[in-house]
Design an enzyme around this catalytic site. Structure first.
Site, PDB file in Angstrom:
ATOM      1  N   SER A 126    -121.945 -34.744  -1.086  1.00  0.00           N
ATOM      2  CA  SER A 126    -123.224 -34.969  -1.767  1.00  0.00           C
ATOM      3  C   SER A 126    -123.254 -34.436  -3.191  1.00  0.00           C
ATOM      4  O   SER A 126    -123.816 -35.079  -4.085  1.00  0.00           O
ATOM      5  CB  SER A 126    -124.364 -34.338  -0.961  1.00  0.00           C
ATOM      6  OG  SER A 126    -124.437 -34.892   0.324  1.00  0.00           O
TER       7      SER A 126
ATOM      8  N   HIS B 103    -127.116 -30.548  -4.494  1.00  0.00           N
ATOM      9  CA  HIS B 103    -127.555 -31.840  -5.013  1.00  0.00           C
ATOM     10  C   HIS B 103    -128.013 -31.717  -6.468  1.00  0.00           C
ATOM     11  O   HIS B 103    -127.594 -32.494  -7.332  1.00  0.00           O
ATOM     12  CB  HIS B 103    -128.712 -32.380  -4.173  1.00  0.00           C
ATOM     13  CG  HIS B 103    -128.310 -32.790  -2.794  1.00  0.00           C
ATOM     14  ND1 HIS B 103    -129.206 -33.330  -1.889  1.00  0.00           N
ATOM     15  CD2 HIS B 103    -127.115 -32.741  -2.153  1.00  0.00           C
ATOM     16  CE1 HIS B 103    -128.565 -33.605  -0.764  1.00  0.00           C
ATOM     17  NE2 HIS B 103    -127.300 -33.247  -0.894  1.00  0.00           N
TER      18      HIS B 103
END
Length: 211
Positions: free
Chosen positions: A130, A181
Protein backbone atom coordinates in the site's frame (compact mmCIF):
# COMPACT_ATOMS: atom_id res chain seq x y z
CA UNK A 1 -2.73 11.92 -30.58
CA UNK A 2 0.73 12.07 -32.18
CA UNK A 3 2.77 9.10 -33.46
CA UNK A 4 5.18 9.46 -30.53
CA UNK A 5 2.34 9.65 -28.00
CA UNK A 6 0.64 6.58 -29.54
CA UNK A 7 3.87 4.58 -29.39
CA UNK A 8 4.57 5.64 -25.81
CA UNK A 9 0.99 4.90 -24.69
CA UNK A 10 1.15 1.31 -25.96
CA UNK A 11 4.50 0.33 -24.44
CA UNK A 12 4.27 -2.72 -22.19
CA UNK A 13 5.00 -1.92 -18.54
CA UNK A 14 7.31 -4.86 -17.83
CA UNK A 15 8.52 -3.65 -14.42
CA UNK A 16 4.97 -3.15 -13.16
CA UNK A 17 4.01 -6.63 -14.38
CA UNK A 18 7.10 -8.10 -12.70
CA UNK A 19 6.22 -6.41 -9.40
CA UNK A 20 2.70 -7.86 -9.52
CA UNK A 21 4.07 -11.33 -10.32
CA UNK A 22 6.52 -11.17 -7.38
CA UNK A 23 3.73 -10.12 -5.01
CA UNK A 24 1.42 -12.92 -6.14
CA UNK A 25 4.22 -15.50 -6.12
CA UNK A 26 5.28 -14.50 -2.59
CA UNK A 27 1.68 -14.76 -1.38
CA UNK A 28 1.12 -18.20 -2.93
CA UNK A 29 4.41 -19.51 -1.57
CA UNK A 30 3.66 -18.31 1.96
CA UNK A 31 0.18 -19.81 1.81
CA UNK A 32 1.78 -23.21 1.27
CA UNK A 33 3.82 -22.73 4.45
CA UNK A 34 1.21 -21.24 6.78
CA UNK A 35 -1.49 -18.59 7.00
CA UNK A 36 -0.81 -15.10 5.68
CA UNK A 37 -3.52 -13.83 8.02
CA UNK A 38 -1.47 -14.93 11.05
CA UNK A 39 0.59 -12.00 12.40
CA UNK A 40 3.17 -14.30 14.05
CA UNK A 41 3.68 -16.21 10.84
CA UNK A 42 4.03 -13.02 8.81
CA UNK A 43 6.52 -11.59 11.30
CA UNK A 44 8.60 -14.75 10.91
CA UNK A 45 8.43 -14.40 7.12
CA UNK A 46 9.70 -10.82 6.83
CA UNK A 47 6.95 -8.39 7.78
CA UNK A 48 7.94 -5.20 9.62
CA UNK A 49 8.11 -5.88 13.36
CA UNK A 50 9.66 -3.07 15.39
CA UNK A 51 11.74 -5.16 17.86
CA UNK A 52 13.18 -7.27 15.03
CA UNK A 53 14.12 -4.20 12.97
CA UNK A 54 15.55 -2.11 15.80
CA UNK A 55 17.06 -4.64 18.18
CA UNK A 56 17.64 -7.49 15.78
CA UNK A 57 18.96 -5.06 13.13
CA UNK A 58 16.86 -6.83 10.50
CA UNK A 59 16.58 -3.77 8.29
CA UNK A 60 15.83 -5.93 5.27
CA UNK A 61 12.27 -6.24 6.60
CA UNK A 62 11.61 -2.68 5.42
CA UNK A 63 11.99 -4.06 1.88
CA UNK A 64 10.52 -7.57 2.15
CA UNK A 65 7.36 -6.27 3.83
CA UNK A 66 6.54 -4.32 0.65
CA UNK A 67 5.92 -7.66 -1.11
CA UNK A 68 3.91 -9.41 1.63
CA UNK A 69 0.14 -9.31 2.20
CA UNK A 70 -2.29 -10.32 4.92
CA UNK A 71 -4.75 -12.57 3.12
CA UNK A 72 -6.08 -12.77 -0.42
CA UNK A 73 -8.35 -9.72 -0.14
CA UNK A 74 -5.42 -7.50 0.90
CA UNK A 75 -3.39 -8.81 -2.02
CA UNK A 76 -6.22 -8.51 -4.57
CA UNK A 77 -7.08 -4.91 -3.64
CA UNK A 78 -3.47 -3.76 -3.87
CA UNK A 79 -2.65 -5.61 -7.09
CA UNK A 80 -5.79 -4.32 -8.80
CA UNK A 81 -4.81 -0.72 -8.05
CA UNK A 82 -1.22 -1.37 -9.13
CA UNK A 83 -2.37 -3.04 -12.36
CA UNK A 84 -4.63 -0.09 -13.22
CA UNK A 85 -2.19 2.71 -12.34
CA UNK A 86 1.35 1.39 -12.34
CA UNK A 87 1.69 1.05 -16.11
CA UNK A 88 0.87 4.74 -16.60
CA UNK A 89 3.61 5.82 -14.23
CA UNK A 90 6.13 3.34 -15.64
CA UNK A 91 5.62 4.74 -19.13
CA UNK A 92 5.94 8.27 -17.79
CA UNK A 93 9.15 7.61 -15.83
CA UNK A 94 10.80 4.80 -17.75
CA UNK A 95 11.57 1.32 -16.42
CA UNK A 96 14.62 2.00 -14.25
CA UNK A 97 13.22 5.16 -12.69
CA UNK A 98 9.91 3.44 -12.02
CA UNK A 99 11.63 0.55 -10.22
CA UNK A 100 13.60 3.01 -8.09
CA UNK A 101 10.47 5.10 -7.47
CA UNK A 102 8.42 2.10 -6.34
CA UNK A 103 11.04 0.76 -3.94
CA UNK A 104 11.84 4.16 -2.42
CA UNK A 105 8.15 4.86 -1.78
CA UNK A 106 7.54 1.41 -0.33
CA UNK A 107 10.58 1.39 1.93
CA UNK A 108 10.15 5.05 2.85
CA UNK A 109 6.52 4.49 3.88
CA UNK A 110 7.63 1.61 6.11
CA UNK A 111 10.34 3.75 7.73
CA UNK A 112 7.86 6.55 8.52
CA UNK A 113 5.32 4.05 9.84
CA UNK A 114 7.97 2.44 12.04
CA UNK A 115 9.03 5.82 13.44
CA UNK A 116 5.43 6.84 14.22
CA UNK A 117 4.76 3.52 15.97
CA UNK A 118 7.86 4.04 18.10
CA UNK A 119 6.72 7.51 19.14
CA UNK A 120 3.27 6.18 19.97
CA UNK A 121 4.65 3.16 21.78
CA UNK A 122 2.89 0.73 19.43
CA UNK A 123 4.33 -2.68 18.58
CA UNK A 124 2.65 -4.07 15.48
CA UNK A 125 3.31 -6.42 12.58
CA UNK A 126 2.83 -4.62 9.27
CA UNK A 127 3.18 -5.54 5.62
CA UNK A 128 1.76 -4.73 2.22
CA UNK A 129 2.38 -2.81 -0.99
CA UNK A 130 0.00 0.00 0.00
CA UNK A 131 2.75 2.51 0.81
CA UNK A 132 4.36 1.99 -2.59
CA UNK A 133 0.97 2.08 -4.35
CA UNK A 134 0.02 5.33 -2.64
CA UNK A 135 3.40 6.52 -3.87
CA UNK A 136 2.29 5.65 -7.41
CA UNK A 137 -0.87 7.69 -6.85
CA UNK A 138 1.21 10.63 -5.62
CA UNK A 139 3.60 10.36 -8.55
CA UNK A 140 0.72 10.34 -11.02
CA UNK A 141 -0.87 13.32 -9.27
CA UNK A 142 2.33 15.26 -9.87
CA UNK A 143 2.75 14.09 -13.47
CA UNK A 144 -0.88 14.83 -14.36
CA UNK A 145 -0.71 18.26 -12.73
CA UNK A 146 2.31 19.45 -14.71
CA UNK A 147 0.82 18.08 -17.94
CA UNK A 148 -2.07 20.54 -17.69
CA UNK A 149 -4.42 18.11 -16.02
CA UNK A 150 -4.07 15.05 -18.24
CA UNK A 151 -1.65 12.16 -18.68
CA UNK A 152 -2.70 9.43 -21.14
CA UNK A 153 -6.20 8.45 -19.97
CA UNK A 154 -5.84 10.02 -16.51
CA UNK A 155 -7.04 13.45 -15.39
CA UNK A 156 -6.37 15.55 -12.30
CA UNK A 157 -9.96 15.10 -11.14
CA UNK A 158 -9.73 11.32 -11.41
CA UNK A 159 -6.47 11.18 -9.46
CA UNK A 160 -7.65 13.52 -6.71
CA UNK A 161 -10.88 11.54 -6.30
CA UNK A 162 -8.97 8.24 -6.24
CA UNK A 163 -6.53 9.52 -3.62
CA UNK A 164 -9.35 10.91 -1.47
CA UNK A 165 -11.45 7.75 -1.72
CA UNK A 166 -8.47 5.49 -0.96
CA UNK A 167 -7.52 7.53 2.10
CA UNK A 168 -11.14 7.64 3.28
CA UNK A 169 -11.46 3.87 2.93
CA UNK A 170 -8.30 3.40 4.98
CA UNK A 171 -9.36 5.72 7.79
CA UNK A 172 -12.80 4.10 8.02
CA UNK A 173 -11.44 0.54 8.10
CA UNK A 174 -9.81 -1.39 10.93
CA UNK A 175 -6.25 -2.69 10.89
CA UNK A 176 -5.10 -0.33 8.13
CA UNK A 177 -1.68 1.34 8.22
CA UNK A 178 -2.86 4.86 7.37
CA UNK A 179 0.49 6.39 8.30
CA UNK A 180 2.17 4.32 5.58
CA UNK A 181 -0.53 5.40 3.11
CA UNK A 182 -0.02 9.09 3.83
CA UNK A 183 3.75 8.74 3.84
CA UNK A 184 3.67 6.90 0.52
CA UNK A 185 1.43 9.55 -1.04
CA UNK A 186 3.72 12.40 0.03
CA UNK A 187 6.85 10.49 -1.01
CA UNK A 188 5.24 9.80 -4.37
CA UNK A 189 4.70 13.50 -5.05
CA UNK A 190 8.29 14.28 -3.97
CA UNK A 191 9.79 11.43 -6.02
CA UNK A 192 7.64 12.45 -8.97
CA UNK A 193 9.12 15.94 -8.80
CA UNK A 194 12.63 14.46 -8.62
CA UNK A 195 12.36 11.81 -11.34
CA UNK A 196 9.65 12.90 -13.79
CA UNK A 197 10.37 15.18 -16.70
CA UNK A 198 7.61 16.46 -18.93
CA UNK A 199 8.25 15.31 -22.53
CA UNK A 200 9.27 18.04 -24.92
CA UNK A 201 6.97 18.69 -27.85
CA UNK A 202 8.40 17.25 -31.06
CA UNK A 203 8.33 19.26 -34.25
CA UNK A 204 7.78 18.16 -37.83
CA UNK A 205 5.83 15.13 -39.05
CA UNK A 206 5.72 13.52 -35.60
CA UNK A 207 3.28 16.18 -34.44
CA UNK A 208 0.64 15.14 -36.94
CA UNK A 209 -2.45 13.52 -35.50
CA UNK A 210 -3.03 9.88 -36.36
CA UNK A 211 -6.75 10.18 -35.53
Amino acid sequence: MTVMEFSRYHKTAYINIAIIVVNVAAFLYLETKGSTEDARFMAACGAVYEPAVLYGKEYWRLLTAVFLHFGVEHLANNMLLLFVLGDNLERALGKIKYAVFYLVCGIGANVVSLAVNLVRGNVVVSAGASGAIFGVIGGLLYAVAINRGRLEDLSTRQMVMLAAFSLYHGFTSKGVNNVAHLAGLVLGVVMGAVLYRKPKRRTGWMEENIW
